[in-house]
Design a protein around this motif. Sequence first.
Motif, PDB file in Angstrom:
ATOM      1  N   THR A 106      55.421 -54.212  51.095  1.00  0.00           N
ATOM      2  CA  THR A 106      55.357 -55.624  50.732  1.00  0.00           C
ATOM      3  C   THR A 106      56.692 -56.283  51.063  1.00  0.00           C
ATOM      4  O   THR A 106      57.656 -55.617  51.462  1.00  0.00           O
ATOM      5  CB  THR A 106      55.068 -55.794  49.234  1.00  0.00           C
TER       6      THR A 106
ATOM      7  N   CYS B 290      52.387 -51.196  49.358  1.00  0.00           N
ATOM      8  CA  CYS B 290      51.203 -51.996  49.019  1.00  0.00           C
ATOM      9  C   CYS B 290      50.282 -51.188  48.106  1.00  0.00           C
ATOM     10  O   CYS B 290      50.115 -49.989  48.294  1.00  0.00           O
ATOM     11  CB  CYS B 290      50.466 -52.390  50.298  1.00  0.00           C
TER      12      CYS B 290
ATOM     13  N   CYS C 134      47.103 -48.161  50.973  1.00  0.00           N
ATOM     14  CA  CYS C 134      47.675 -48.776  52.163  1.00  0.00           C
ATOM     15  C   CYS C 134      49.091 -48.243  52.383  1.00  0.00           C
ATOM     16  O   CYS C 134      49.850 -48.043  51.435  1.00  0.00           O
ATOM     17  CB  CYS C 134      47.699 -50.297  51.991  1.00  0.00           C
TER      18      CYS C 134
ATOM     19  N   HIS D 164      47.317 -56.267  55.958  1.00  0.00           N
ATOM     20  CA  HIS D 164      48.406 -55.794  56.809  1.00  0.00           C
ATOM     21  C   HIS D 164      47.852 -55.402  58.154  1.00  0.00           C
ATOM     22  O   HIS D 164      48.362 -54.894  59.012  1.00  0.00           O
ATOM     23  CB  HIS D 164      49.117 -54.620  56.135  1.00  0.00           C
TER      24      HIS D 164
END
Length: 123
Positions: free
Chosen positions: A103, A109, A99, A123
């Motif tokens: 974060t 991520c 991803c 997300h």
Amino acid sequence: MKFFQLLLFLIFIGCSTKSPAQTVYTTKTGEKYHTATCHYLKYSKKEITLEQAINLGYQACSVCNPNSSPKQIQNLVSQSNQNTSSQETATQKTTATQCTSKTKAGKRCKRMTKNASGRCYQH
């Protein structure tokens, strides 16, 4: 007499219908299919048939070992290969990538995704 005829009719209908496909479960981002009680399904669970899972390229989980005979799987794989070879492969199989989102802590991520946007389901 009518009860006996009704019973025979119901037995005939029950025997003539096609048995339902085996249900297996996948996760949102995984590449394996599982049984309903597998601990890998703790956070996400998506119900599909065994045939769909194999056609989509999922493999059996080595932990829960979904109940399916190797012969049945081989038949489904060969059917899937025949379907894909007869059709033009306009869409290529996507591979999972990490991803691209950040974060709250500012780190990248760690989830993997096959989504075209490059972001995982969260997300």
